[in-house]
Design a protein around this motif. Sequence first.
Motif, PDB file in Angstrom:
ATOM      1  N   ASN A  70       7.786 -33.056   5.232  1.00 48.30           N
ATOM      2  CA  ASN A  70       9.365 -33.124   4.352  1.00 48.30           C
ATOM      3  C   ASN A  70      10.141 -34.193   5.339  1.00 48.30           C
ATOM      4  OD1 ASN A  70       8.912 -31.344   2.512  1.00 48.30           O
ATOM      5  ND2 ASN A  70       9.295 -29.565   3.677  1.00 48.30           N
ATOM      6  N   VAL A  71      10.280 -33.794   6.890  1.00 47.74           N
ATOM      7  CA  VAL A  71      11.189 -34.654   7.613  1.00 47.74           C
ATOM      8  C   VAL A  71      10.851 -36.118   7.449  1.00 47.74           C
ATOM      9  CG1 VAL A  71      12.498 -35.307   9.504  1.00 47.74           C
ATOM     10  CG2 VAL A  71      12.201 -33.128   9.040  1.00 47.74           C
ATOM     11  N   GLY A  72       9.405 -36.426   7.768  1.00 48.73           N
ATOM     12  CA  GLY A  72       8.898 -37.675   7.993  1.00 48.73           C
ATOM     13  C   GLY A  72       9.226 -38.771   6.653  1.00 48.73           C
ATOM     14  N   ALA A  73       8.606 -37.994   5.536  1.00 49.78           N
ATOM     15  CA  ALA A  73       8.828 -38.880   4.317  1.00 49.78           C
ATOM     16  C   ALA A  73      10.218 -38.944   3.934  1.00 49.78           C
ATOM     17  CB  ALA A  73       8.083 -37.776   3.060  1.00 49.78           C
ATOM     18  N   THR A  74      11.067 -38.087   4.144  1.00 52.40           N
ATOM     19  CA  THR A  74      12.549 -38.281   3.933  1.00 52.40           C
ATOM     20  C   THR A  74      13.002 -39.403   4.749  1.00 52.40           C
ATOM     21  OG1 THR A  74      12.631 -36.020   3.402  1.00 52.40           O
ATOM     22  CG2 THR A  74      14.724 -37.285   3.136  1.00 52.40           C
ATOM     23  N   VAL A  75      12.593 -39.440   5.908  1.00 52.31           N
ATOM     24  CA  VAL A  75      13.105 -40.475   6.839  1.00 52.31           C
ATOM     25  C   VAL A  75      12.518 -41.936   6.311  1.00 52.31           C
ATOM     26  CG1 VAL A  75      12.660 -41.589   9.177  1.00 52.31           C
ATOM     27  CG2 VAL A  75      13.219 -39.265   8.824  1.00 52.31           C
ATOM     28  N   ALA A  76      11.097 -41.983   6.004  1.00 56.21           N
ATOM     29  CA  ALA A  76      10.557 -43.125   5.519  1.00 56.21           C
ATOM     30  C   ALA A  76      11.214 -43.723   4.003  1.00 56.21           C
ATOM     31  CB  ALA A  76       9.270 -43.006   4.897  1.00 56.21           C
ATOM     32  N   GLN A  77      11.829 -42.630   3.283  1.00 58.73           N
ATOM     33  CA  GLN A  77      12.342 -43.268   2.217  1.00 58.73           C
ATOM     34  C   GLN A  77      13.706 -43.733   2.216  1.00 58.73           C
ATOM     35  OE1 GLN A  77      13.196 -39.795  -0.274  1.00 58.73           O
ATOM     36  NE2 GLN A  77      14.428 -40.789  -1.967  1.00 58.73           N
ATOM     37  N   ARG A  78      14.550 -43.193   3.154  1.00 60.21           N
ATOM     38  CA  ARG A  78      16.106 -43.706   3.455  1.00 60.21           C
ATOM     39  C   ARG A  78      15.701 -44.945   4.412  1.00 60.21           C
ATOM     40  NH1 ARG A  78      18.325 -37.736   4.034  1.00 60.21           N
ATOM     41  NH2 ARG A  78      18.499 -37.590   1.615  1.00 60.21           N
ATOM     42  N   LEU A  79      14.663 -45.191   5.184  1.00 61.14           N
ATOM     43  CA  LEU A  79      14.706 -46.657   6.162  1.00 61.14           C
ATOM     44  C   LEU A  79      14.255 -47.542   4.879  1.00 61.14           C
ATOM     45  CD1 LEU A  79      12.283 -45.418   8.908  1.00 61.14           C
ATOM     46  CD2 LEU A  79      14.622 -46.171   9.206  1.00 61.14           C
ATOM     47  N   ALA A  80      13.506 -47.132   4.095  1.00 56.48           N
ATOM     48  CA  ALA A  80      13.085 -48.297   2.844  1.00 56.48           C
ATOM     49  C   ALA A  80      14.242 -48.606   2.008  1.00 56.48           C
ATOM     50  CB  ALA A  80      11.860 -47.853   2.077  1.00 56.48           C
ATOM     51  N   GLU A  81      14.856 -47.597   1.576  1.00 53.16           N
ATOM     52  CA  GLU A  81      15.762 -47.679   0.599  1.00 53.16           C
ATOM     53  C   GLU A  81      17.257 -48.591   1.196  1.00 53.16           C
ATOM     54  OE1 GLU A  81      14.513 -44.342  -2.529  1.00 53.16           O
ATOM     55  OE2 GLU A  81      16.368 -44.059  -1.664  1.00 53.16           O
ATOM     56  N   LYS A  82      17.344 -48.214   2.408  1.00 48.19           N
ATOM     57  CA  LYS A  82      18.556 -49.108   3.269  1.00 48.19           C
ATOM     58  C   LYS A  82      17.941 -50.380   3.663  1.00 48.19           C
ATOM     59  CE  LYS A  82      20.742 -44.666   4.689  1.00 48.19           C
ATOM     60  NZ  LYS A  82      21.969 -44.712   4.735  1.00 48.19           N
ATOM     61  N   GLN A  83      16.779 -50.681   3.383  1.00 49.01           N
ATOM     62  CA  GLN A  83      16.147 -51.947   4.001  1.00 49.01           C
ATOM     63  C   GLN A  83      16.302 -52.150   5.234  1.00 49.01           C
ATOM     64  OE1 GLN A  83      15.138 -54.680   0.825  1.00 49.01           O
ATOM     65  NE2 GLN A  83      17.281 -54.877   0.193  1.00 49.01           N
ATOM     66  N   LEU A  84      15.906 -51.060   6.123  1.00 51.22           N
ATOM     67  CA  LEU A  84      16.221 -51.289   7.618  1.00 51.22           C
ATOM     68  C   LEU A  84      14.789 -51.613   8.195  1.00 51.22           C
ATOM     69  CD1 LEU A  84      18.166 -47.953   8.570  1.00 51.22           C
ATOM     70  CD2 LEU A  84      19.032 -50.449   8.257  1.00 51.22           C
ATOM     71  N   ALA A  85      13.866 -51.521   7.605  1.00 49.98           N
ATOM     72  CA  ALA A  85      12.399 -52.091   8.348  1.00 49.98           C
ATOM     73  C   ALA A  85      11.367 -51.840   7.279  1.00 49.98           C
ATOM     74  CB  ALA A  85      12.442 -51.441   9.545  1.00 49.98           C
ATOM     75  N   ASP A  86      10.082 -52.665   7.704  1.00 49.46           N
ATOM     76  CA  ASP A  86       8.991 -52.146   6.993  1.00 49.46           C
ATOM     77  C   ASP A  86       8.556 -50.758   7.635  1.00 49.46           C
ATOM     78  OD1 ASP A  86       8.711 -54.304   5.297  1.00 49.46           O
ATOM     79  OD2 ASP A  86       7.732 -55.417   6.724  1.00 49.46           O
ATOM     80  N   VAL A  87       7.816 -49.952   6.956  1.00 48.85           N
ATOM     81  CA  VAL A  87       7.591 -48.577   7.344  1.00 48.85           C
ATOM     82  C   VAL A  87       6.101 -48.103   7.374  1.00 48.85           C
ATOM     83  CG1 VAL A  87       8.314 -46.179   7.286  1.00 48.85           C
ATOM     84  CG2 VAL A  87       9.735 -47.655   6.463  1.00 48.85           C
ATOM     85  N   VAL A  88       5.542 -47.749   8.601  1.00 52.29           N
ATOM     86  CA  VAL A  88       4.144 -47.275   8.816  1.00 52.29           C
ATOM     87  C   VAL A  88       4.325 -45.769   8.866  1.00 52.29           C
ATOM     88  CG1 VAL A  88       2.107 -46.935  10.006  1.00 52.29           C
ATOM     89  CG2 VAL A  88       3.456 -49.459   9.682  1.00 52.29           C
ATOM     90  N   MET A  89       3.706 -44.989   7.846  1.00 55.86           N
ATOM     91  CA  MET A  89       3.791 -43.476   7.915  1.00 55.86           C
ATOM     92  C   MET A  89       2.376 -43.077   8.371  1.00 55.86           C
ATOM     93  SD  MET A  89       5.521 -42.641   4.353  1.00 55.86           S
ATOM     94  CE  MET A  89       5.583 -41.063   4.484  1.00 55.86           C
TER      95      MET A  89
END
Length: 307
Positions: A12-31
């Motif tokens: 729950n936390v990790g996927a929401t973090v990944a979503q917010r990082l991507a939608e804010k265009q902060l970085a490419d994300v590896v989950m």
Amino acid sequence: MQRKVTVIGAGNVGATVAQRLAEKQLADVVMIDIVEGLPQGKALDLQEAAPIEKHDARLTGTNDYKASEGSDVIIVTAGIPRKPGMGRGDLLTTNAKIVKGIMEQTAPLSPDAVLILVTNPLDAMCHVALQTSKFPRNRVVGMAGILDAARFRSFIATELNVSVENTHAFVLGGHGRTMVPLPRYSTVAGIPITELMPQDRIEALVERTRWGGVEIVDLLKNNSAYYAPASAAVEMADSILKDRKKILPCTAYLQGEYNIHDLFIGVPVKLGKDGVEEIIEVTLTEEERTALKKSADAVRSLVESLD
Ligand code: APR
């Protein structure tokens, strides 16, 4: 996108973090997750939302740590969450083993990364990460104070019927019942809340903040909070990736600051590209000092039980 953030734990936390990082265009994300298919499926789902959300971040889901190589920031959310009736401390032994194993695999692949810990019990997990990664103290930081302050801020805004943007809140100490919200440093448009609310209402909001995590666990039953914790972790990543040098309440390793030695605890820090670039010390009243010491003692006994 050039910056790279690895999020460990695709729950729950990790996927929401990944979503917010991507939608804010902060970085490419590896989950990364231990469960096969979970990070792959969530990363693909998030990637397929990108044309609608209009971002160009690349999301990769994997069970292989190799993909995390060269990360700028690593956010650790892996572990078991609380169920009703459990305190954060009940997660200690299980999550310590998980965090240790993760550090052994990720730290050598990203020796210059800043580590953001989210897994509970937070203060103790920061110790495990520092010891195992052998990173300098400025590059190991925990997410707790921003979440606690955000809870306090949202209660203040509701109570006074004002915009949350006008609110600031100041919380010190460990992430748990001994946290130390400081009302005299908590403001609305720069005005201390002590001038805007009677003492009994402030105490009620402080108490609700202290029990904010439990309130959510009791409602969700099988999960702990994740939207606000994810927002808080992403605010930290934003300040680090963009070297914004925001002053934020985070869990940092103290070596004499606030007269606390060799312990992770929540204090205001300056977060920039090097992680914790400064620990801000404010003058505390006798009562606040006592409360912080009590909180530090509780964290220390949890860490010692780990050893
Ligand atoms: N390596 C990688 N992933 C792991 C490992 C491991 N060794 N062990 C567990 N995980 C994964 C689980 O498979 C799961 O997908 O961690 C994920 C945790 O997700 P959730 O169970 O949904 O828990 P979440 O609500 O995200 O909370 C995670 O954050 O806020 C804290 O207290 C909370 O410690 C908890 C953590």
